[in-house]
Design an enzyme around this catalytic site. Structure first.
Site, PDB file in Angstrom:
ATOM      1  N   GLU A  50      21.381 -42.735  74.081  1.00 54.50           N
ATOM      2  CA  GLU A  50      21.704 -43.768  73.111  1.00 54.50           C
ATOM      3  C   GLU A  50      22.080 -43.225  71.756  1.00 54.50           C
ATOM      4  O   GLU A  50      22.671 -43.936  70.941  1.00 54.50           O
ATOM      5  CB  GLU A  50      20.513 -44.697  73.001  1.00 54.50           C
ATOM      6  N   ARG A  90      22.574 -49.999  74.387  1.00 52.42           N
ATOM      7  CA  ARG A  90      22.546 -48.538  74.278  1.00 52.42           C
ATOM      8  C   ARG A  90      21.760 -48.120  73.031  1.00 52.42           C
ATOM      9  O   ARG A  90      22.253 -47.400  72.160  1.00 52.42           O
ATOM     10  CB  ARG A  90      23.962 -47.978  74.228  1.00 52.42           C
TER      11      ARG A  90
HETATM   12  O1  CDP Z   1      17.218 -43.523  79.966  1.00 56.30           O
HETATM   13  P1  CDP Z   1      18.593 -42.952  80.112  1.00 56.30           P
HETATM   14  O2  CDP Z   1      18.832 -42.262  81.407  1.00 56.30           O
HETATM   15  O3  CDP Z   1      19.658 -43.931  79.779  1.00 56.30           O
HETATM   16  O4  CDP Z   1      18.775 -41.896  78.911  1.00 56.30           O
HETATM   17  P2  CDP Z   1      18.339 -40.378  78.737  1.00 56.30           P
HETATM   18  O5  CDP Z   1      16.946 -40.141  79.157  1.00 56.30           O
HETATM   19  O6  CDP Z   1      18.683 -40.060  77.332  1.00 56.30           O
HETATM   20  O7  CDP Z   1      19.267 -39.553  79.717  1.00 56.30           O
HETATM   21  C1  CDP Z   1      20.655 -39.717  79.873  1.00 56.30           C
HETATM   22  C2  CDP Z   1      21.179 -38.556  80.713  1.00 56.30           C
HETATM   23  O8  CDP Z   1      21.220 -37.367  79.906  1.00 56.30           O
HETATM   24  C3  CDP Z   1      20.308 -38.242  81.923  1.00 56.30           C
HETATM   25  O9  CDP Z   1      21.093 -37.845  83.030  1.00 56.30           O
HETATM   26  C4  CDP Z   1      19.478 -37.108  81.408  1.00 56.30           C
HETATM   27  O10 CDP Z   1      18.926 -36.294  82.392  1.00 56.30           O
HETATM   28  C5  CDP Z   1      20.450 -36.339  80.500  1.00 56.30           C
HETATM   29  N1  CDP Z   1      19.703 -35.596  79.466  1.00 56.30           N
HETATM   30  C6  CDP Z   1      19.746 -34.218  79.411  1.00 56.30           C
HETATM   31  O11 CDP Z   1      20.481 -33.598  80.176  1.00 56.30           O
HETATM   32  N2  CDP Z   1      18.960 -33.550  78.490  1.00 56.30           N
HETATM   33  C7  CDP Z   1      18.182 -34.229  77.616  1.00 56.30           C
HETATM   34  N3  CDP Z   1      17.421 -33.584  76.734  1.00 56.30           N
HETATM   35  C8  CDP Z   1      18.167 -35.640  77.634  1.00 56.30           C
HETATM   36  C9  CDP Z   1      18.929 -36.302  78.588  1.00 56.30           C
END
Ligand code: CDP
Length: 806
Positions: free
Chosen positions: A760, A384
């Protein structure tokens, strides 16, 4: 527009696009037991594989006798390295440019290493047969301590590398040395440190731990000998990369390999790499002609699949008398275990550890990382975390605290004094990064105000008085952290894995009736991608998120992408989604203009439709446009409404956060209580606030586990002491603290919708917050640095060593 037309705010809300706390569409099946995980896959005639594993950390294999195992009814085969050698599959490449044994070849290098693979009619017979395989081992001296690994007379661990003075990342100076990675300006840094008013020096250890996803690793391999097609369903965080690697290793043409990641029960980096179980299951299926399943158990997962962290970080930080930081020096001894199987972009053997200058404007810095082999499981994955960012954040946040002690300064003030200012962005760090955007002072002040920092410090001062007066046996710790992450690998020019550039992709097909399917190169492991990618699209193309199906994880259908880890989904695939949406919208504009009989430039976008400029009552909705794309011959335009985008990000994104942990510590029992945990995150544009909050809760709970008890510990013989969930701390609802979440919004200037990653951040930020709280509780009694995990025993021991038990 007419009276029946809802205002655009209402229409926008109905889309459930950006900013909507839309409920997770995945949860209906997860909460009803309708998920489809690898172990749910059952196929006619399917066989099961299980491993014979080494009880020793370092031993020569004199012989393997599988006669008794093969004689057990129901056993089909027992594979050893000798069986894989003719296929050249007894070793496999790692993601870090090293090679790793698939099955023990002549010797074993860590406890739990795969020695033989039993294939049987069912899992129980396979497990019984494992017990019947007789392996004659000759024990060899064990290297557990990474500092002892480079002693002149240290045992040679990797005999296959004998005489090789050059590794994948440059020269090797010793038979157990893997690489040295240097960044920054050594001479300039040493000069600054040599003449500084104040220099604080400390060894900061981030212990070995493990991602421990609820679902362990596994796969079902099925070779169809009629059409020559190999299908592998597996717990893969990067299915396309697995397909390419499988093709290169096996020689099977890539179009004849289909990799499917079904539902995945948590990955956290554990499911990025390629494990011997995958290779053995594939070989077994090719040999037997029927599907073969391999799913590891919990102990195998903890002992043998990829570990995380294990960085010994020696730091020096210099400052002026009034607390202005002038330089940072760091040397890391990185324990990589028996094989270098770290999952980092090729040019970054220590991942993005060079973000270790953190949120601070440090004019000059130097970093060197030495990777070494020991008799431990391989890995070094980003648990993570975006490739060693967690280690970097812990290092700098501890060094700031150590410097504050040396300066006799308040640690919050020291941070504020050294933050990169808002007007300095884009900011070039001394170790080579270009931070895209940030507003650290605003976030910091908001956080300190929210927790009443001044009030907490007054309470702490009183507590210290009371403790000294014998009125209480509990201390109060205030753990501060301001972290900066670097996520979204990455520009293809800098970042690749095994030569595959780290772009990502999205494909969209709009159906005639105005709903859509979108497919991406990423794969959710529980983060809610099916919910949030649809939200990005809803805002871009005006189709309700509820009418958009999101699919990931099947290499036969999804566009090529590098998968999900390192919080790269939103920064890279999220950007691809927005860009593909914009292509759809551009074509929709031409269709709308044709239908409205005006020039393309005379229509404008309005939430879910194109309307004639100055005549909003004349419009075509996306639904109407979609239908027209399929039923009208439009001059100069192909029928249909589809788009694909492969997105190569111009830079990474730099989310940040301010966390405060307030902890009570019982000096006599070593027990702790988290009284308050406040987490402010800035991930730029927020797609789904509810999912973000869930990500913070989950990541902070993992951080809590790591800081306060979780570890993969070895004894001197290389035995894993924490190979079960009785010993490896996994918090339940009982231990999990209560969290208060908060946010600021500083969009990324280069991301199409301004979003940064978030998944993360809470792991990265919470570990130093918890650890700093423990340290802070004892600061008044002379503690500068102690090592995680801060379990009850270690906290008690710290109190004891400080003379607090009388
Ligand atoms: O790559 P991973 O999906 O683990 O991580 P992420 O891009 O940080 O996104 C994790 C979750 O949080 C996803 O469902 C994203 O769509 C959401 N998210 C969000 O709602 N708004 C953001 N600015 C970043 C992530």
């Amino acid at each position: 527009m007419n009276e029946m037309t809802p205002p655009n705010t209402e229409r926008a809300a109905a889309l459930k696009g950006l900013g909507s706390s839309r409920k997770r569409v995945e949860d209906a099946r997860f909460t009803q037991g309708k998920g489809n995980y690898v172990d749910d896959i059952k196929m006619p005639g399917m066989l099961f594989g299980d491993f014979v594993r080494s009880p020793y950390a370092h031993a020569r294999i004199r012989s393997i006798n599988s006669d008794k195992a093969k004689a057990l009814p129901g056993v089909i085969a027992v594979l050893t390295a000798a069986d894989l050698a003719p296929l050249n599959l007894h070793w496999m490449p790692t993601l870090a440019g090293d090679v790793q044994m698939v099955l023990a070849d002549d010797k074993v290098l860590f406890q739990g290493q795969e020695v033989a693979f039993v294939v049987a009619e069912n899992r129980y017979i396979a497990a019984d047969a494992v017990e019947l395989v007789e392996v004659d081992y000759e024990e060899l001296p064990v290297v557990v301590d990474p500092f002892a690994a480079e002693a002149p007379d240290a045992p040679v661990l990797r005999e296959d590398l004998a005489g090789k003075t050059e590794g994948a990342h440059g020269p090797r100076r010793h038979h157990n040395h893997i690489f040295t990675w240097e960044q920054g300006d050594r001479d300039a840094t040493e000069k600054v440190l040599g003449s500084a008013d104040v220099v604080a020096e400390e060894m900061v250890y981030y212990h070995r731990t493990h991602p421990c996803p609820l679902e362990t690793c596994g796969c079902v391999a099925s070779m169809d000998k009629v059409n020559g097609k190999l299908t592998v369903w597996g717990t893969f965080q990067a299915p396309h990369a697995v397909r390419t690697v499988a093709s290169l290793i096996s020689g099977i043409a890539e179009h004849n390999i289909r990799i499917v990641s079904p539902d995945i029960g948590g990955g956290f980096g554990n499911k990025v790499g390629v494990y011997p179980g995958y290779i053995c299951a594939i070989v077994a299926s090719i040999v037997t002609g029927v599907p073969v399943k391999w799913v590891e158990d919990r102990m195998e997962n903890l002992m043998a699949t990829a570990f995380a962290r294990d960085y010994w970080m020696k730091g020096k930080i210099s400052a002026t008398k009034d607390g202005r930081i002038t330089g940072l020096w760091c040397h890391v001894t990185a324990d990589h275990g028996a094989f270098d199987a770290c999952a980092d972009p090729t040019k970054f053997p220590a991942g993005f550890f060079n973000i270790c200058t953190g949120s601070y404007d440090i004019p000059v810095a130097y970093l060197a990382v030495d990777g070494v082999y020991t008799n431990k499981a391989p890995g070094g994955v980003a648990y993570r975390c975006s490739f060693r960012v967690t280690e970097a954040a812990y290092f700098i946040e501890r060094m700031i605290e150590v410097l504050a002690i040396k300066l006799g300064m308040d640690a919050a003030e020291l941070r504020r004094k050294n933050f990169i200012r808002k007007d300095q962005f884009p900011y070039h760090s001394a170790l080579g990064w270009k931070y895209d955007s940030g507003d650290y002072h605003t976030a910091w002040d908001k956080a300190l105000k929210a927790v009443d920092y001044e009030g907490l410090r007054r309470e702490q001062a009183q507590r210290i008085e009371d403790f000294k007066a014998g009125k209480t046996r509990k201390l109060l710790g205030i753990g501060l952290t301001h972290f900066t992450e670097i996520v979204g690998a990455g520009p293809v020019k800098n970042c690749d894995i095994l030569g595959l550039g780290m772009f990502d992709s999205c494909e969209i097909r709009i159906h005639p009736t105005g709903s859509a399917i979108t497919r991406l190169g990423t794969i959710s492991q529980g983060q809610g991608h099916a919910t949030t990618f649809a939200q990005i699209l809803a805002s871009e193309i005006g189709i309700p998120a509820d009418d958009i199906t999101v699919e990931e994880g099947d290499t036969d259908t999804a566009p090529y992408g590098l998968g999900t880890y390192g919080s790269r989904s939103t920064p890279v695939a999220g950007a691809a989604t927005a860009m593909a949406g914009r292509k759809i919208r551009a074509k929709a504009q031409m269709i709308a203009a044709y239908l409205l009989e005006v020039h393309d430039d005379d229509v404008e976008w309005d939430v879910d439709r194109f309307a004639v400029k100055g005549a909003p009552e004349r419009f075509k909705t996306m639904k109407e446009i979609a239908f027209a794309a399929y039923n009208q011959a439009i001059p100069g335009l192909e029928p249909g409404l589809e788009a694909v985008s492969y997105y190569d990000p111009p830079n990474m994104t730099y989310p940040f956060g301010a966390y405060v942990c307030v902890m009570e510590i019982d000096v006599d029992t070593g027990e702790h209580e988290i009284r308050q945990f406040y987490a402010l995150d800035d991930c730029g544009t927020r797609i789904n606030p509810m999912i973000i909050e869930g990500q913070i809760h989950g990541g902070a709970t993992e951080g809590y586990a790591i800081a306060m008890g979780q570890e993969i510990a070895y004894d001197d013989m290389g035995n894993v002491k924490t190979g079960t969930l009785m010993d490896f701390f996994l918090p339940t609802a009982w231990e999990t603290p209560h969290y208060t979440t908060d946010f600021t919004v500083t969009p990324s200037p280069h991301h199409p919708i301004g979003a940064k990653g978030v998944g993360e951040s809470p792991n990265v930020g919470s570990v130093p917050a918890f650890s700093n709280a423990v340290h802070d509780a004892f600061r008044a009694f002379g503690l500068t640095q102690t090592h995680m995990p801060h379990d009850h025993w270690r906290i008690w021991k710290t109190a004891h060593e400080l003379g607090l038990h009388g």
